[in-house]
Design an enzyme around this catalytic site. Structure first.
Site, PDB file in Angstrom:
ATOM      1  CB  CYS A  81      -1.762   4.461   4.666  1.00 63.59           C
ATOM      2  SG  CYS A  81      -3.203   4.157   3.638  1.00 63.59           S
ATOM      3  CB  SER A  82      -0.593   0.285   6.646  1.00 63.70           C
ATOM      4  OG  SER A  82      -1.576   0.888   7.463  1.00 63.70           O
ATOM      5  CB  CYS A  83      -4.873  -0.550   2.304  1.00 62.94           C
ATOM      6  SG  CYS A  83      -5.536   1.128   2.408  1.00 62.94           S
ATOM      7  CB  CYS A 122      -0.913   0.037   1.222  1.00 63.53           C
ATOM      8  SG  CYS A 122      -1.921   1.530   1.233  1.00 63.53           S
TER       9      CYS A 122
HETATM   10 FE    FE Z   1      -3.557   2.310   2.520  1.00 55.50          FE
END
Ligand code: FE
Length: 208
Positions: free
Chosen positions: A107-109, A104
């Site tokens: 961010c951190s999906c 991602c």
């Molecule tokens: Fe994300």
């Protein structure tokens, strides 16, 4: 569109959890080392077992594999793994000459329903930026050197769409039960930074 709108929500929860943890630690109710151990367990063991079940079923059952290819959200849901945030899932299949890597970039999906909590490195800026620019370099950092001529496809996750990599079924696993196969599916192999384990490492389980 790259929508990461759920992340303000997640960081809000994370912030509250952290604050709560601090208070409980100060009052002597909890041991931060124990909390770390629990988080580690969810990152590497409990969460990813869901994804390993999905992968092992896809390896064992051609009909399920076809369903997973066509509609991963429904095929995963059918095993009881539900995305609480309503995002869609897509399964991408490694094979000869083709490797998939999930990132991602903003961010951190992460596919929580099948992999649990994301590892720290998945959220790190170097991984997020380099995975797209130099995927082979990133894979090499993880100790994964692919055969010459293997194409690497990078999938950028969003709040709406998350990816599950289905690694190649290791050779020498003919006749293995779904449960034994699932034991070969490590977390990183479902993100694309590793391959599934070799059966030799799990010989006893396969023989059971
Ligand atoms: Fe994300």
């Amino acid at each position: 569109m790259h929508d990461h709108s759920d992340h303000s929500h997640m960081s809000d929860i994370e912030a509250r959890v952290r604050a709560l943890e601090t208070v409980l630690t100060e009052k002597g109710y909890i041991d931060p080392a124990a909390v770390d151990a629990i988080i580690q367990t969810y990152e590497t063991e409990i969460g990813p077992r869901n994804g390993a079940h999905v992968v092992a079923k896809a390896w064992s059952d051609p009909d399920y594999r076809a369903w997973l290819e066509e509609d991963a959200t429904a095929a995963i849901h059918s095993l009881g793994y539900v995305s609480r945030q309503g995002e869609h899932m897509q399964a991408v299949f490694n094979g000869p000459g083709q490797h998939h890597l999930v990132v991602c970039t903003l961010c951190s999906c992460y596919p929580w329903s099948v992999l649990g909590l994301p590892p720290v490195w998945y959220k790190s800026p170097p991984f997020r930026s380099r995975a797209v620019i130099d995927p082979r370099g990133v894979l090499a950092d993880f100790g994964l050197v692919l055969p010459e001529g293997t194409a690497v496809t990078v999938h950028d996750s969003t709040a709406e769409m998350r990816y599950l990599v289905v690694p190649e079924r290791p050779e020498g696993t003919e006749g293995w039960s779904e449960e034994a196969l699932a034991g070969l599916v490590n977390r990183d192999s479902m993100i694309g930074t590793a391959l599934a384990d070799e059966p030799a490492e799990h010989a006893q389980e396969g023989a059971r």
